[in-house]
Design an enzyme around this catalytic site. Sequence first.
Site, PDB file in Angstrom:
ATOM      1  N   LYS A  35       0.844  -1.196   0.000  1.00  0.00           N
ATOM      2  CA  LYS A  35       0.000   0.000   0.000  1.00  0.00           C
ATOM      3  C   LYS A  35       0.879   1.246   0.000  1.00  0.00           C
ATOM      4  CE  LYS A  35      -0.438   0.021   5.048  1.00  0.00           C
ATOM      5  NZ  LYS A  35      -1.361   0.068   6.203  1.00  0.00           N
ATOM      6  N   ARG A 131     -10.370   0.952  15.771  1.00  0.00           N
ATOM      7  CA  ARG A 131     -10.322   1.776  14.562  1.00  0.00           C
ATOM      8  C   ARG A 131     -11.347   1.222  13.578  1.00  0.00           C
ATOM      9  NH1 ARG A 131      -4.491   2.225  11.771  1.00  0.00           N
ATOM     10  NH2 ARG A 131      -5.086   0.082  11.179  1.00  0.00           N
ATOM     11  N   TYR A 255      17.036  29.489   7.601  1.00  0.00           N
ATOM     12  CA  TYR A 255      15.875  30.226   8.091  1.00  0.00           C
ATOM     13  C   TYR A 255      15.879  30.334   9.610  1.00  0.00           C
ATOM     14  CZ  TYR A 255      13.729  30.071   3.460  1.00  0.00           C
ATOM     15  OH  TYR A 255      13.454  30.238   2.114  1.00  0.00           O
ATOM     16  N   MET A 303      12.965  24.272   1.283  1.00  0.00           N
ATOM     17  CA  MET A 303      12.150  23.509   0.341  1.00  0.00           C
ATOM     18  C   MET A 303      12.999  22.651  -0.595  1.00  0.00           C
ATOM     19  SD  MET A 303       9.264  24.717  -2.424  1.00  0.00           S
ATOM     20  CE  MET A 303       8.019  25.070  -1.183  1.00  0.00           C
TER      21      MET A 303
END
Length: 383
Positions: A35, A131, A255, A303
């Site tokens: 998956k 769940r 940053y 990024m």
Amino acid sequence: MSRPLRADIDLDALRHNYQLACELAPHSRALAVIKADAYGHGAVACAQALADLAPAFAVATIEEALALRAGGISHPVVLLEGVFEAAEYALAAEHDFWCAIHSEWQLAALEQSELAQPLSCWIKFDSGMHRLGFTAEQVLGAKARLEACGKARDLHLMTHFASADSLTPDYFQQQMAAVTALAAQAELPLCLANSPATLAWPETHAAWNRPGIMLYGGDPLEGANDASRRLKPVMTLSSAIIAVREIAIGEPVGYSGRFVATRPTRIGVVACGYGDGYDRHAVDGTPVLVDGQETVLAGKVSMDMLTVDITDLPEAGVGSRVVLWGEGLEVNRVAASCDTISYTLLTGLLPRVPRHYHGGVGSAADDQGVAQLASAQPLDTHA
């Protein structure tokens, strides 16, 4: 010259890890869980590489299953969450998808469906995960209805463990006791073991196991055991240094200036960032390999780039190979520095990162990373 970031996928390691799962549970059959695009590794390529070993595959959605069929995979495929709408049952019957049944609406929809052939159905028991799944009483009722409706065949009972990976597995033992008690009443073949249970809990090894993250070399256990230490990483995410900066004492990097140099520092700028799937939560000190030597992240991930401290690696420079996880650097170590787990790093790798495949059965992958692997015929799993 193209950007140096790439994910190399070692299909021989994938096969090794699947065979380890089978070795640990010699009396079980193992669904290869692929998956989420095989946990970020490429579902069709991984299925092709396992086609001669795995009798069946498992995915989360019918779209994932149909992609396997489009890729030439003819094996049975288990839909671990079943269908999401009633119309999917007809597709499942057409393509021999095996369906989990975890709720009343799915059961009722199947009873009312017009199908080309009966479906293999796996009744999900909520043993404590809370769940998806039925209570024990509901499981017995679902079994009776499926047997009566003529729309189902090859019934199985499955459950999902919430804490099989834990060093203090009291809750796992409670779940195991609950499913053991139900199994005595339901008299159905069982599918219990996920990756941690496959690795650490032989009592869970039943008719079917469903190894997932372990196939890709991720150790799901809180504390490694002899079996998990034999896992091999399948994905190596690597790039290169594209620039070097000399930073004086007291100067910030990146940053918000999170990293501040406490000594004259050489900073290597690496072509990889959160736009590629490298986790922005990685802290200063996250391990990185540069030319095979370990160093650390220095500054926030951007990024498209990240920065590493290469002060103590005088030979490192522009073009030096950087391993971000995989070969020589366990993905679990990187995940811990991001306050997450290996699953999120591997599945979070974004499409702009090219995958290059190596090894497997038949011919190897080409230079574009498209696996050229022969698809084997599935084993007869209906007996």
